[in-house]
Design a protein around this motif. Structure first.
Motif, PDB file in Angstrom:
ATOM      1  N   GLY A 178       0.802  -1.211   0.000  1.00  0.00           N
ATOM      2  CA  GLY A 178       0.000   0.000   0.000  1.00  0.00           C
ATOM      3  C   GLY A 178       0.841   1.268   0.000  1.00  0.00           C
ATOM      4  N   SER A 179       2.094   1.198   0.404  1.00  0.00           N
ATOM      5  CA  SER A 179       2.914   2.399   0.469  1.00  0.00           C
ATOM      6  C   SER A 179       3.977   2.457  -0.621  1.00  0.00           C
ATOM      7  N   VAL A 180       3.960   1.521  -1.540  1.00  0.00           N
ATOM      8  CA  VAL A 180       4.945   1.474  -2.618  1.00  0.00           C
ATOM      9  C   VAL A 180       4.323   2.032  -3.885  1.00  0.00           C
ATOM     10  N   THR A 181       5.027   2.929  -4.552  1.00  0.00           N
ATOM     11  CA  THR A 181       4.546   3.489  -5.805  1.00  0.00           C
ATOM     12  C   THR A 181       4.938   2.560  -6.949  1.00  0.00           C
ATOM     13  N   VAL A 182       3.964   2.150  -7.731  1.00  0.00           N
ATOM     14  CA  VAL A 182       4.191   1.248  -8.846  1.00  0.00           C
ATOM     15  C   VAL A 182       3.622   1.884 -10.103  1.00  0.00           C
ATOM     16  N   LEU A 183       4.396   1.887 -11.183  1.00  0.00           N
ATOM     17  CA  LEU A 183       3.875   2.367 -12.459  1.00  0.00           C
ATOM     18  C   LEU A 183       2.926   1.315 -13.008  1.00  0.00           C
ATOM     19  N   SER A 184       1.648   1.628 -13.084  1.00  0.00           N
ATOM     20  CA  SER A 184       0.699   0.670 -13.619  1.00  0.00           C
ATOM     21  C   SER A 184       0.285   1.033 -15.039  1.00  0.00           C
ATOM     22  N   SER A 185       0.537   2.256 -15.435  1.00  0.00           N
ATOM     23  CA  SER A 185       0.248   2.670 -16.797  1.00  0.00           C
ATOM     24  C   SER A 185       1.152   3.839 -17.150  1.00  0.00           C
ATOM     25  N   PRO A 186       1.369   4.069 -18.433  1.00  0.00           N
ATOM     26  CA  PRO A 186       2.249   5.161 -18.832  1.00  0.00           C
ATOM     27  C   PRO A 186       1.639   6.521 -18.528  1.00  0.00           C
ATOM     28  N   PRO A 187       2.490   7.522 -18.352  1.00  0.00           N
ATOM     29  CA  PRO A 187       1.973   8.878 -18.169  1.00  0.00           C
ATOM     30  C   PRO A 187       1.155   9.315 -19.387  1.00  0.00           C
ATOM     31  N   THR A 188       0.221  10.214 -19.179  1.00  0.00           N
ATOM     32  CA  THR A 188      -0.641  10.652 -20.278  1.00  0.00           C
ATOM     33  C   THR A 188      -0.445  12.122 -20.584  1.00  0.00           C
ATOM     34  N   THR A 189      -1.008  12.540 -21.684  1.00  0.00           N
ATOM     35  CA  THR A 189      -0.902  13.930 -22.124  1.00  0.00           C
ATOM     36  C   THR A 189      -2.101  14.720 -21.632  1.00  0.00           C
ATOM     37  N   ASP A 190      -2.126  16.011 -21.948  1.00  0.00           N
ATOM     38  CA  ASP A 190      -3.287  16.850 -21.662  1.00  0.00           C
ATOM     39  C   ASP A 190      -4.461  16.361 -22.498  1.00  0.00           C
TER      40      ASP A 190
ATOM     41  N   VAL B 141       9.238   3.111 -19.966  1.00  0.00           N
ATOM     42  CA  VAL B 141       8.070   3.994 -19.981  1.00  0.00           C
ATOM     43  C   VAL B 141       8.271   5.180 -19.040  1.00  0.00           C
ATOM     44  N   PHE B 142       8.970   4.973 -17.922  1.00  0.00           N
ATOM     45  CA  PHE B 142       9.233   6.076 -17.007  1.00  0.00           C
ATOM     46  C   PHE B 142      10.208   7.074 -17.633  1.00  0.00           C
TER      47      PHE B 142
ATOM     48  N   TRP C 232      11.083   7.357 -20.895  1.00  0.00           N
ATOM     49  CA  TRP C 232      10.595   7.808 -22.207  1.00  0.00           C
ATOM     50  C   TRP C 232       9.076   7.681 -22.236  1.00  0.00           C
ATOM     51  N   PRO C 233       8.334   8.600 -21.609  1.00  0.00           N
ATOM     52  CA  PRO C 233       6.872   8.480 -21.580  1.00  0.00           C
ATOM     53  C   PRO C 233       6.265   8.504 -22.980  1.00  0.00           C
ATOM     54  N   PRO C 234       5.445   7.497 -23.281  1.00  0.00           N
ATOM     55  CA  PRO C 234       4.743   7.499 -24.572  1.00  0.00           C
ATOM     56  C   PRO C 234       3.791   8.682 -24.655  1.00  0.00           C
ATOM     57  N   LEU C 235       3.598   9.210 -25.843  1.00  0.00           N
ATOM     58  CA  LEU C 235       2.657  10.304 -26.051  1.00  0.00           C
ATOM     59  C   LEU C 235       1.277   9.672 -26.233  1.00  0.00           C
ATOM     60  N   ILE C 236       0.473   9.753 -25.174  1.00  0.00           N
ATOM     61  CA  ILE C 236      -0.818   9.079 -25.130  1.00  0.00           C
ATOM     62  C   ILE C 236      -1.933  10.048 -25.528  1.00  0.00           C
TER      63      ILE C 236
ATOM     64  N   HIS D 148       5.988   6.369 -36.851  1.00  0.00           N
ATOM     65  CA  HIS D 148       6.887   6.292 -35.698  1.00  0.00           C
ATOM     66  C   HIS D 148       6.108   6.594 -34.418  1.00  0.00           C
ATOM     67  N   PRO D 149       5.946   5.617 -33.504  1.00  0.00           N
ATOM     68  CA  PRO D 149       5.335   5.936 -32.207  1.00  0.00           C
ATOM     69  C   PRO D 149       6.134   7.048 -31.519  1.00  0.00           C
ATOM     70  N   LEU D 150       5.431   7.964 -30.844  1.00  0.00           N
ATOM     71  CA  LEU D 150       6.055   9.157 -30.273  1.00  0.00           C
ATOM     72  C   LEU D 150       6.219   9.077 -28.758  1.00  0.00           C
ATOM     73  N   TYR D 151       7.340   9.652 -28.283  1.00  0.00           N
ATOM     74  CA  TYR D 151       7.682   9.676 -26.861  1.00  0.00           C
ATOM     75  C   TYR D 151       8.268  11.039 -26.503  1.00  0.00           C
ATOM     76  N   THR D 152       8.174  11.377 -25.217  1.00  0.00           N
ATOM     77  CA  THR D 152       8.936  12.498 -24.680  1.00  0.00           C
ATOM     78  C   THR D 152      10.096  11.887 -23.887  1.00  0.00           C
ATOM     79  N   TYR D 153      10.962  12.722 -23.333  1.00  0.00           N
ATOM     80  CA  TYR D 153      12.116  12.242 -22.568  1.00  0.00           C
ATOM     81  C   TYR D 153      12.132  12.950 -21.223  1.00  0.00           C
ATOM     82  N   ASN D 154      12.193  12.209 -20.141  1.00  0.00           N
ATOM     83  CA  ASN D 154      12.104  12.791 -18.796  1.00  0.00           C
ATOM     84  C   ASN D 154      13.233  13.753 -18.453  1.00  0.00           C
ATOM     85  N   LEU D 155      14.374  13.661 -19.113  1.00  0.00           N
ATOM     86  CA  LEU D 155      15.465  14.577 -18.813  1.00  0.00           C
ATOM     87  C   LEU D 155      15.376  15.884 -19.601  1.00  0.00           C
ATOM     88  N   ASP D 156      14.418  15.987 -20.508  1.00  0.00           N
ATOM     89  CA  ASP D 156      14.110  17.267 -21.152  1.00  0.00           C
ATOM     90  C   ASP D 156      13.159  17.994 -20.208  1.00  0.00           C
TER      91      ASP D 156
END
Length: 166
Positions: free
Chosen positions: A27-39, A82-83, A85-89, A122-130
Motif C-alpha cells: 500500500g505504500s509502494v509506488t508502482v507504475l501501472s500505466s504510462p503517463p498521459t498527455t493533456d 516507460v518512465f 521515455w513516456p509514450p505520447l498518449i 513512428h510511435p512518439l515519446y517524450t524524454y524525462n530529462l528534457d
C-alpha cells in the motif's frame, strides 16, 4: 545486560523492524501501472534546432522515435523505459500547427490498452530529462534496447547527435 535494558533494547529493535517491514507494505509502494498521459487536448508543432526543424508538442516537449518500434507496435513497454521515455498518449483532441502534416499523424494500441500517437509510422515519446520547453537531451541516445531520434516535419529520423539546453 540486565533485564530492564535488555527489554528496552528488544523494544527498540522490534519497533525498528516494524517500521522497516511497514514501509515494504504494498500500500505504500509506488508502482507504475500505466504510462503517463498527455493533456486532454494536444497540439503537434515544429521546434527549430541546430539540426533543423523537429517535431514537438505545443508545450515545447521534444518528441522522439524509438528505432526498435514498428508502426503498429511499441517496443518501449517495461516500467523503466516507460518512465524514462513516456509514450505520447492520446486522451482527447489533437491539432497540428504550421508545418506539421496531419496525414502523417496516426495511432497505435499499447499493451495496457491506451492509444499512443505516432507520426509517419513512428510511435512518439517524450524524454524525462528534457525538463524545460525546447530542450533536446535524448537525441541519438542508445538506451533501453535501441537508439532514440527526433523526427523532421516529414516524419524522418535525424541521426545527427546534438543537444539543446534551452
Amino acid at each position: 545486560m540486565t533485564p530492564a535494558p535488555l527489554r528496552r533494547y528488544a523494544l527498540i529493535v522490534v519497533s525498528g523492524l516494524a517500521l522497516v517491514f511497514g514501509a515494504c507494505d504494498k500500500g505504500s509502494v509506488t508502482v507504475l501501472s500505466s504510462p503517463p498521459t498527455t493533456d486532454r487536448s494536444l497540439t503537434l508543432t515544429i521546434q527549430h534546432t541546430p539540426a533543423g526543424p523537429i517535431l514537438a508538442t505545443g508545450n515545447g516537449d521534444t518528441l522522439y522515435d524509438f528505432v526498435p518500434d514498428t508502426p503498429r507496435t511499441s517496443a518501449c513497454t517495461n516500467d523503466g523505459c516507460v518512465f524514462q521515455w513516456p509514450p505520447l498518449i492520446l486522451t482527447g483532441t489533437i491539432s497540428v500547427g504550421p508545418g506539421v502534416n496531419l496525414k502523417l499523424v496516426g495511432t497505435l494500441k499499447r499493451p495496457d490498452g491506451s492509444t499512443q500517437l505516432s507520426y509517419g509510422g513512428h510511435p512518439l515519446y517524450t524524454y524525462n530529462l528534457d525538463v524545460k520547453p525546447g530542450m533536446v537531451t535524448g537525441q541519438a541516445i542508445d538506451q533501453d534496447g535501441g537508439p532514440w531520434y527526433v523526427l523532421t516535419p516529414a516524419g524522418e529520423e535525424i541521426h545527427t547527435a546534438f543537444t539543446v539546453n534551452s
